[in-house]
Design an enzyme around this catalytic site. Structure first.
Site, PDB file in Angstrom:
ATOM      1  N   ASP A 337      -9.080   9.814   0.754  1.00 28.48           N
ATOM      2  CA  ASP A 337      -9.671   8.667   0.069  1.00 28.48           C
ATOM      3  C   ASP A 337     -11.136   8.583   0.518  1.00 28.48           C
ATOM      4  OD1 ASP A 337      -9.840   6.159  -1.300  1.00 28.48           O
ATOM      5  OD2 ASP A 337      -9.582   5.154   0.630  1.00 28.48           O
ATOM      6  N   ASP A 527      -6.399   4.541   3.761  1.00 29.86           N
ATOM      7  CA  ASP A 527      -6.170   3.307   4.531  1.00 29.86           C
ATOM      8  C   ASP A 527      -5.835   2.094   3.685  1.00 29.86           C
ATOM      9  OD1 ASP A 527      -8.674   2.957   3.368  1.00 29.86           O
ATOM     10  OD2 ASP A 527      -9.436   1.782   5.057  1.00 29.86           O
ATOM     11  N   ASP A 531      -3.330   3.498  -1.436  1.00 28.65           N
ATOM     12  CA  ASP A 531      -3.097   4.844  -0.890  1.00 28.65           C
ATOM     13  C   ASP A 531      -1.641   5.075  -0.510  1.00 28.65           C
ATOM     14  OD1 ASP A 531      -5.757   5.865  -0.963  1.00 28.65           O
ATOM     15  OD2 ASP A 531      -6.262   4.575   0.731  1.00 28.65           O
TER      16      ASP A 531
END
Length: 633
Positions: A337, A527, A531
């Site tokens: 990410d 995080d 996700d």
């Protein structure tokens, strides 16, 4: 009561361990005296077969009672062919052929090997036991009349006000309302430098308050707090075995019946074929059984993984099982990410671009007015750059996916993206910048653009370079952010692939495509709540930050207890070293076993050599596993 029972159980284990050591030392002393009397002094009475047997039975029973009990328990529960039964069978056979000293030595040296094992397990437990010390015992709730009530942290509710005194453990996740201090987070994150804490800062449970007194608002009940979650995840980690551990368990189940059968054949067939004494081949069969015990494999391989998990915890890396430790060592592709993972997740004004005839000061003042009623991170980043006073908005309306329409006095302000400007027919000059562009207009007139952007974490480049050195062949970025921002991060960090403007399901689709391109394990690091599905789908899901979303931490297989990206290559190196030690133990133990089994079958090695071969290999493998306890990157 639970704590009391726990202490009683621990005390009982300590007493049992102490008694075991005393019996072993006593057995060694008696055994040593008997050897001296028999072979040095040559005491005549010890030449009597029955006296000799009774004398050596004393050290045998002192250190072998546990093994005999385990062997009997195995027979009772239908699990006959285990290592305890092998040891018992071999020792009884040795007594039968008159090798009394050797029979006692089987259990004696096995006991010494067990002592090394217990020491290694205790050392391995230290890092995980340390987690029990982070559990806060008390909390101080501030009542309405200003009095303090001391209570169990489990009795706190969200919204309570608590007071944390200097040196106390933070009982639950909370937010500082009054006071300032420094907080030692090392027990949770592995970070040795205390962190500053003041009004507005979030504190995680289990950490230790420094010199100042803090008044805090409880954000989560104890069962949902970080310390409770970490303990729960750590307890579950021991139950998740790696493929290597499962292989050893299955191997022992198949291997043990085979060697027992081979020992029986060795004992029966050669005397029938050659006419040699039955006692000689019984002695060889007993030797064969002692050598064949799979202690080294059964003990040292799980111990390697356990030591690896404990060392990871001590370094602020929570790995939820040895199966994930094994997967991490084989990671060859990493997807990540962007916001809050590779970047800081802190939006800041990077550039102010006023339209012709508009000053930067005027543009920022209007932008601040437009964002004055919003608590969005972008709005807060603009307000943080305010210089001087600015008029507050009277009314603000958010148009989903576009921006704000604001009423301020006689003015109508717009603050948003290109789509908002186009909807209201405001002509503007399109620009491409790496970040979020906030267009500002007043009463239909375009005033300019404020660029909001996140910045890459300072350690990101080094962390990714280390991952490549460890064998990661491809690093991809999967982000919901726009293409321009994603490409800027790609260029700065040298990423292999970028997929931008992705919804959670889009991330899963791209992850599946990546899995098909590269052999080996696929990792994903993130995080946020969005996700969680991707973390679950990856072979190794890595969650960044103890303060990451609950969903991400639950879905992840590896939790980095702070936001340090360098912990990812550290975890991968630790996993690789753990696997290396486990494989060394397997190869070494099997080689020595096979060699001595062949020598034992041909009568080249006696019972003494068999005992040293079995226990010696076990001790060496245990000591090799213990190297993980002193592991340094």
């Amino acid at each position: 009561m639970e704590h009391e029972h726990g202490h009683e159980h621990e005390h009982g284990e300590e007493e049992n361990g102490r008694g075991k050591k005393v019996r072993l030392v006593l057995a060694i002393v008696i055994f040593g005296i008997l050897l001296i009397l028999e072979h040095v002094v040559k005491l005549p009475i010890l030449k009597n077969r029955w006296v000799n047997l009774i004398c050596y039975l004393v050290p045998y029973l002192l250190c072998g009672t546990g093994v005999i009990r385990e062997a009997a328990g195995g027979i009772f529960h239908g699990e006959v062919l285990d290592e305890n039964f092998l040891m018992f069978l071999a020792s009884v056979g040795a007594f039968f052929v008159g090798e009394n000293a050797e029979a006692a030595a089987v259990f004696l040296f096995y006991g010494i090997g067990e002592m090394f094992e217990d020491y290694a397990v205790d050392k391995s437990h230290d890092s995980i036991r340390a987690l029990l010390d982070i559990v806060p015992q008390t909390a101080h709730r501030l009542e309405g009349d200003g009095t303090l009530v001391t209570l169990d942290p489990k009795d706190l509710k969200a919204g309570d006000i608590i007071q944390i005194l200097p040196g106390e453990r933070i009982p639950v996740d909370c937010e500082v309302r009054e006071g300032s201090s420094r907080v030692d987070t090392s027990s949770m994150t592995g970070e040795s430098v205390p962190q500053g804490a003041g009004p507005g800062d979030s504190l995680i449970s289990g950490c230790v308050n420094g010199p100042g007194t803090l008044q805090c608002l409880v954000q989560k009940e104890y069962r949902d707090s970080t310390v409770a979650r970490v303990l729960e995840l750590t307890e579950e980690a021991a139950d998740r075995k790696s493929e290597t551990e499962n292989f050893i368990t299955k191997f022992a189940r198949v291997y043990t019946p085979i060697v027992v059968g081979a020992a029986v054949l060795l004992c029966v067939i050669p005397p029938l074929l050659t006419g040699q004494p039955f006692s000689e081949w019984l002695r060889r069969a007993c030797t064969f059984l002692v050598i064949s015990c799979p202690c080294a494999l059964v003990v040292s391989v799980p111990l390697s993984f356990f030591a690896g998990l404990g060392t990871a915890s001590a370094n602020g890396i929570l790995i939820k099982g040895s199966n994930y430790l094994e997967a991490l060592s084989g990671m060859r592709t990493l997807a990540s990410d962007k916001t809050g993972t590779l970047t800081k997740g802190e939006f800041k004004v990077q550039k102010v671009m006023p339209a012709a005839g508009v000053s930067e000061e005027e543009l920022m003042k209007k932008a601040c007015t437009a964002e004055s009623l919003s608590d969005h991170p972008i709005a807060l980043s603009i307000l943080a750059e305010a210089k001087g006073e600015y008029p507050k908005a009277d009314r603000s309306e958010y148009l989903s996916g576009k921006g704000l329409v604001v009423k301020a006095g006689s003015s109508e302000l717009l603050a948003g993206n290109d789509a908002l400007m186009e909807q209201y027919g405001v002509p503007f000059e399109k620009t491409k910048e790496a970040g979020t562009l906030v267009r500002v207009a007043e009463n239909g007139k375009y005033l300019g653009t404020v660029l909001i952007a996140d910045s890459v974490k300072p350690e990101a480049k080094e962390a990714l370079a280390k991952l490549r050195q460890l064998g990661v062949k491809k690093i991809a970025l999967l982000t919901g952010d726009n293409e321009t921002a994603a490409e800027a991060v790609r260029e700065e960090l040298g990423l292999d692939e970028v997929h931008a403007s992705l919804l959670p399901e889009g991330k899963i689709t791209e992850l599946e495509k990546l899995k098909q391109k590269v052999e080996g394990m696929l990792g994903y690091v993130g995080d946020g709540i969005n996700d969680a599905p991707v973390l679950k789908r990856a072979d190794v899901g890595i969650s960044m930050g103890c303060l990451g979303s609950d969903a991400a931490i639950e879905a992840a297989d590896v939790v980095i207890m702070d936001d340090d990206l360098l912990k990812i290559p550290k975890a991968m190196r630790l996993a690789g070293d753990t696997m290396k030690i486990a494989k060394q133990n397997i190869v070494f133990a099997l080689f020595i076993k096979v060699l001595f089994l062949i020598l034992g079958a041909f009568g080249i090695t006696g019972m003494w050599m068999a005992v040293f071969a079995d226990v010696g290999v076990t001790v060496l493998c245990i000591l090799n596993s213990m190297r993980m306890l002193a592991w340094k990157e």
